[in-house]
Design a protein around this motif. Structure first.
Motif, PDB file in Angstrom:
ATOM      1  N   PHE A  15      35.379  50.870  27.421  1.00  0.00           N
ATOM      2  CA  PHE A  15      34.947  49.601  26.839  1.00  0.00           C
ATOM      3  C   PHE A  15      35.997  48.513  27.082  1.00  0.00           C
ATOM      4  O   PHE A  15      35.660  47.374  27.438  1.00  0.00           O
ATOM      5  CB  PHE A  15      34.701  49.756  25.342  1.00  0.00           C
ATOM      6  N   ALA A  16      37.276  48.858  26.897  1.00  0.00           N
ATOM      7  CA  ALA A  16      38.348  47.884  27.111  1.00  0.00           C
ATOM      8  C   ALA A  16      38.344  47.394  28.557  1.00  0.00           C
ATOM      9  O   ALA A  16      38.500  46.194  28.826  1.00  0.00           O
ATOM     10  CB  ALA A  16      39.699  48.517  26.776  1.00  0.00           C
ATOM     11  N   PHE A  17      38.147  48.300  29.499  1.00  0.00           N
ATOM     12  CA  PHE A  17      38.118  47.928  30.917  1.00  0.00           C
ATOM     13  C   PHE A  17      36.984  46.950  31.198  1.00  0.00           C
ATOM     14  O   PHE A  17      37.192  45.886  31.808  1.00  0.00           O
ATOM     15  CB  PHE A  17      37.968  49.182  31.779  1.00  0.00           C
ATOM     16  N   PHE A  18      35.780  47.283  30.757  1.00  0.00           N
ATOM     17  CA  PHE A  18      34.626  46.412  31.026  1.00  0.00           C
ATOM     18  C   PHE A  18      34.795  45.056  30.350  1.00  0.00           C
ATOM     19  O   PHE A  18      34.447  44.013  30.925  1.00  0.00           O
ATOM     20  CB  PHE A  18      33.339  47.091  30.554  1.00  0.00           C
ATOM     21  N   ALA A  19      35.325  45.046  29.127  1.00  0.00           N
ATOM     22  CA  ALA A  19      35.517  43.783  28.407  1.00  0.00           C
ATOM     23  C   ALA A  19      36.514  42.883  29.116  1.00  0.00           C
ATOM     24  O   ALA A  19      36.301  41.672  29.248  1.00  0.00           O
ATOM     25  CB  ALA A  19      35.980  44.066  26.977  1.00  0.00           C
ATOM     26  N   LEU A  20      37.606  43.471  29.597  1.00  0.00           N
ATOM     27  CA  LEU A  20      38.639  42.685  30.267  1.00  0.00           C
ATOM     28  C   LEU A  20      38.171  42.165  31.619  1.00  0.00           C
ATOM     29  O   LEU A  20      38.410  41.003  31.967  1.00  0.00           O
ATOM     30  CB  LEU A  20      39.908  43.524  30.434  1.00  0.00           C
ATOM     31  N   VAL A  21      37.499  43.010  32.395  1.00  0.00           N
ATOM     32  CA  VAL A  21      37.094  42.601  33.744  1.00  0.00           C
ATOM     33  C   VAL A  21      36.006  41.537  33.692  1.00  0.00           C
ATOM     34  O   VAL A  21      36.051  40.551  34.440  1.00  0.00           O
ATOM     35  CB  VAL A  21      36.631  43.813  34.581  1.00  0.00           C
ATOM     36  N   THR A  22      35.016  41.692  32.801  1.00  0.00           N
ATOM     37  CA  THR A  22      33.975  40.671  32.702  1.00  0.00           C
ATOM     38  C   THR A  22      34.562  39.338  32.222  1.00  0.00           C
ATOM     39  O   THR A  22      34.169  38.268  32.713  1.00  0.00           O
ATOM     40  CB  THR A  22      32.857  41.117  31.739  1.00  0.00           C
ATOM     41  N   SER A  23      35.514  39.384  31.306  1.00  0.00           N
ATOM     42  CA  SER A  23      36.174  38.160  30.852  1.00  0.00           C
ATOM     43  C   SER A  23      37.014  37.553  31.973  1.00  0.00           C
ATOM     44  O   SER A  23      37.045  36.327  32.148  1.00  0.00           O
ATOM     45  CB  SER A  23      37.065  38.458  29.645  1.00  0.00           C
ATOM     46  N   PHE A  24      37.689  38.416  32.722  1.00  0.00           N
ATOM     47  CA  PHE A  24      38.509  37.976  33.856  1.00  0.00           C
ATOM     48  C   PHE A  24      37.665  37.196  34.850  1.00  0.00           C
ATOM     49  O   PHE A  24      38.063  36.107  35.309  1.00  0.00           O
ATOM     50  CB  PHE A  24      39.139  39.207  34.522  1.00  0.00           C
ATOM     51  N   PHE A  25      36.489  37.701  35.191  1.00  0.00           N
ATOM     52  CA  PHE A  25      35.628  37.006  36.144  1.00  0.00           C
ATOM     53  C   PHE A  25      35.161  35.666  35.586  1.00  0.00           C
ATOM     54  O   PHE A  25      35.167  34.645  36.290  1.00  0.00           O
ATOM     55  CB  PHE A  25      34.414  37.873  36.484  1.00  0.00           C
ATOM     56  N   GLY A  26      34.746  35.643  34.328  1.00  0.00           N
ATOM     57  CA  GLY A  26      34.269  34.398  33.745  1.00  0.00           C
ATOM     58  C   GLY A  26      35.329  33.310  33.731  1.00  0.00           C
ATOM     59  O   GLY A  26      35.068  32.159  34.094  1.00  0.00           O
ATOM     60  N   VAL A  27      36.541  33.683  33.349  1.00  0.00           N
ATOM     61  CA  VAL A  27      37.633  32.712  33.253  1.00  0.00           C
ATOM     62  C   VAL A  27      38.071  32.228  34.631  1.00  0.00           C
ATOM     63  O   VAL A  27      38.245  31.024  34.855  1.00  0.00           O
ATOM     64  CB  VAL A  27      38.828  33.334  32.489  1.00  0.00           C
ATOM     65  N   THR A  28      38.258  33.138  35.569  1.00  0.00           N
ATOM     66  CA  THR A  28      38.794  32.752  36.887  1.00  0.00           C
ATOM     67  C   THR A  28      37.771  31.983  37.717  1.00  0.00           C
ATOM     68  O   THR A  28      38.148  31.059  38.451  1.00  0.00           O
ATOM     69  CB  THR A  28      39.279  33.987  37.656  1.00  0.00           C
ATOM     70  N   LEU A  29      36.481  32.322  37.607  1.00  0.00           N
ATOM     71  CA  LEU A  29      35.469  31.529  38.309  1.00  0.00           C
ATOM     72  C   LEU A  29      35.402  30.115  37.738  1.00  0.00           C
ATOM     73  O   LEU A  29      35.265  29.136  38.483  1.00  0.00           O
ATOM     74  CB  LEU A  29      34.104  32.203  38.204  1.00  0.00           C
ATOM     75  N   GLY A  30      35.502  30.002  36.416  1.00  0.00           N
ATOM     76  CA  GLY A  30      35.525  28.686  35.799  1.00  0.00           C
ATOM     77  C   GLY A  30      36.738  27.882  36.223  1.00  0.00           C
ATOM     78  O   GLY A  30      36.655  26.676  36.490  1.00  0.00           O
ATOM     79  N   LEU A  31      37.874  28.553  36.309  1.00  0.00           N
ATOM     80  CA  LEU A  31      39.107  27.886  36.731  1.00  0.00           C
ATOM     81  C   LEU A  31      39.019  27.446  38.190  1.00  0.00           C
ATOM     82  O   LEU A  31      39.499  26.372  38.556  1.00  0.00           O
ATOM     83  CB  LEU A  31      40.296  28.828  36.529  1.00  0.00           C
ATOM     84  N   MET A  32      38.369  28.260  39.036  1.00  0.00           N
ATOM     85  CA  MET A  32      38.199  27.874  40.440  1.00  0.00           C
ATOM     86  C   MET A  32      37.357  26.607  40.564  1.00  0.00           C
ATOM     87  O   MET A  32      37.726  25.676  41.302  1.00  0.00           O
ATOM     88  CB  MET A  32      37.565  29.017  41.233  1.00  0.00           C
ATOM     89  N   ASP A  33      36.246  26.555  39.840  1.00  0.00           N
ATOM     90  CA  ASP A  33      35.395  25.360  39.883  1.00  0.00           C
ATOM     91  C   ASP A  33      36.141  24.139  39.356  1.00  0.00           C
ATOM     92  O   ASP A  33      36.026  23.037  39.907  1.00  0.00           O
ATOM     93  CB  ASP A  33      34.124  25.588  39.059  1.00  0.00           C
TER      94      ASP A  33
END
Length: 397
Positions: free
Chosen positions: A275-293
């Motif tokens: 659960f910790a892995f999935f929570a961190l990776v999905t959050s990681f993608f959301g934050v970094t894609l937003g930061l890229m835009d």
């Protein structure tokens, strides 16, 4: 179901999914010294506050006649000063979150390798595996994220079902109100979703009433998820004693690590790790894609092959370098993200924008958050109180 009902459900899930993330792993650790009942009060206050500022963001979105973001909202209502304030705080918030997720997933990789990898090696390995997906863009990530969200849901439900028999009511009865405010900053992060409101408003076809319903339902869902999660962790792991949550707090670990010291079931522990892995990776993608835009728009960097490579270097290099020197910064980074970043960007900023837009610029005549100046004043005082708690915790303790 008709199309409007489907959109209501999907929009609510979008808000809930944006809120639930890596901050969830930190909440039980930071609330452990205060206890279960005080943590529920903190959660409710933060939910009510973030739901209120979400409605303010929606109201401000109705003032702009085209697609908007937080920067354009600040520029229209507060001028160039507000625009630069939003710029700086946005970068601070998203870099803090990126740092937290790189360190948090690195910790999981260290555990998975049975300490064969160092923290630096583990964080670098994580970036080598998952940063290329960010480079490839939203379409690729969205397909991967679908399966990650399924994994997140299955591991959470499995952990809840199998973990309930291990709960001790005696542990849940412990409380210390004087230490409960430690969780306030990270709780801000755990209920953050406001950055997607302009997108959500467009998705709901500019239907103000239904978008308001989506915000209230979608933001309330994480509150229920967090209460159940809180009951599990604080009901299984004691706050004090060897291997407890206080020790995890001192080491900068997430809430999953202490479980192995108090569970007889290795399967349940590894389910929590999943659960910790999935929570961190999905959050990681959301934050970094937003930061890229955000960086692409702000720096006027086109998303060519070379442009995206430059953006990825700007996104990942600074937090990775910081993770080398501060390998146990997971809780601290989330704390600063919530205590300062979320409080200023998603708390103070919409209050100031709404005040000036309503009462000085006269931009709108139908407030979505009732209560007028009194409610805005109370929300303002709550932000100031949270910032004082953050200052006291870090600089006066």
């Amino acid at each position: 179901m008709n199309n409007q009902t489907i959109k209501l459900i999907q929009g609510s899930l979008l808000v809930a999914g944006t809120s639930v993330g890596g901050g969830m792993l930190a909440l039980p650790v930071l609330t452990s010294l205060g206890g279960f009942i005080p943590s529920l009060v903190i959660y409710f206050l933060c939910w009510a506050f973030m739901a209120s500022t979400g409605l303010l963001f929606l109201e401000i979105s109705t003032w702009l006649k085209k697609d908007a973001n937080i920067i354009s909202m600040a520029s229209k209502t507060l001028g160039s000063g507000g625009k630069w304030f939003a710029w700086i705080i946005y970068l601070f918030l998203f870099y803090c979150l990126t740092l937290a997720y790189i360190v948090g997933t690195g910790n999981l990789f260290v555990e998975l390798s049975q300490q064969q990898l160092s923290q630096v090696e583990a964080s670098l390995l994580f970036l080598c595996i998952f940063a290329p997906f960010v480079y490839l863009g939203t379409n690729v990530v969205s397909h991967l994220n679908f399966w990650l969200m399924i994994g997140l849901g299955i591991s959470y439900l499995g952990f809840v079902v199998l973990g309930f028999p291990h709960i001790s009511l005696q542990l849940l009865s412990y409380k210390d109100w004087s230490l409960s405010l430690m969780a306030l900053p990270v709780s801000f992060t755990a209920f953050a979703y406001q950055g997607i409101i302009p997108t959500l408003f467009n998705y709901m076809e500019h239907d103000v009433k239904r978008t308001k319903q989506v915000i209230l339902i979608g933001s309330f869902t994480p509150l229920i998820i967090y209460i159940i999660w809180q009951m599990l962790i604080l009901g299984i792991v004691p706050a004090y004693g060897p291997g407890g949550l206080k020790e995890a707090l001192e080491l900068g670990n997430n809430a999953i690590y202490p479980l192995k010291n108090f569970l007889d079931s290795p399967f349940l522990y590894y389910l929590g790790q999943s659960f910790a892995f999935f929570a961190l990776v999905t959050s990681f993608f959301g934050v970094t894609l937003g930061l890229m835009d955000f960086l692409s728009d702000g720096l006027k960097v086109k998303k060519t092959y070379k442009g995206k490579l430059l953006l990825c270097l700007l996104i990942f290099a600074p937090p990775f370098v910081l993770s080398i020197f501060y390998p146990h910064v997971f809780l601290i980074a989330l704390d600063y993200a919530g205590g300062i970043g979320c409080a200023l960007l998603l708390g103070l900023l919409p209050i100031l924008m709404a005040w000036k837009g309503r009462y000085i610029l006269k931009l709108g005549n139908q407030p979505l958050l009732k209560g007028g100046k009194t409610i805005l004043g109370l929300l303002f005082l709550f932000v100031i109180f949270e910032l004082l708690c953050e200052i006291a915790y870090h600089f006066v303790k």
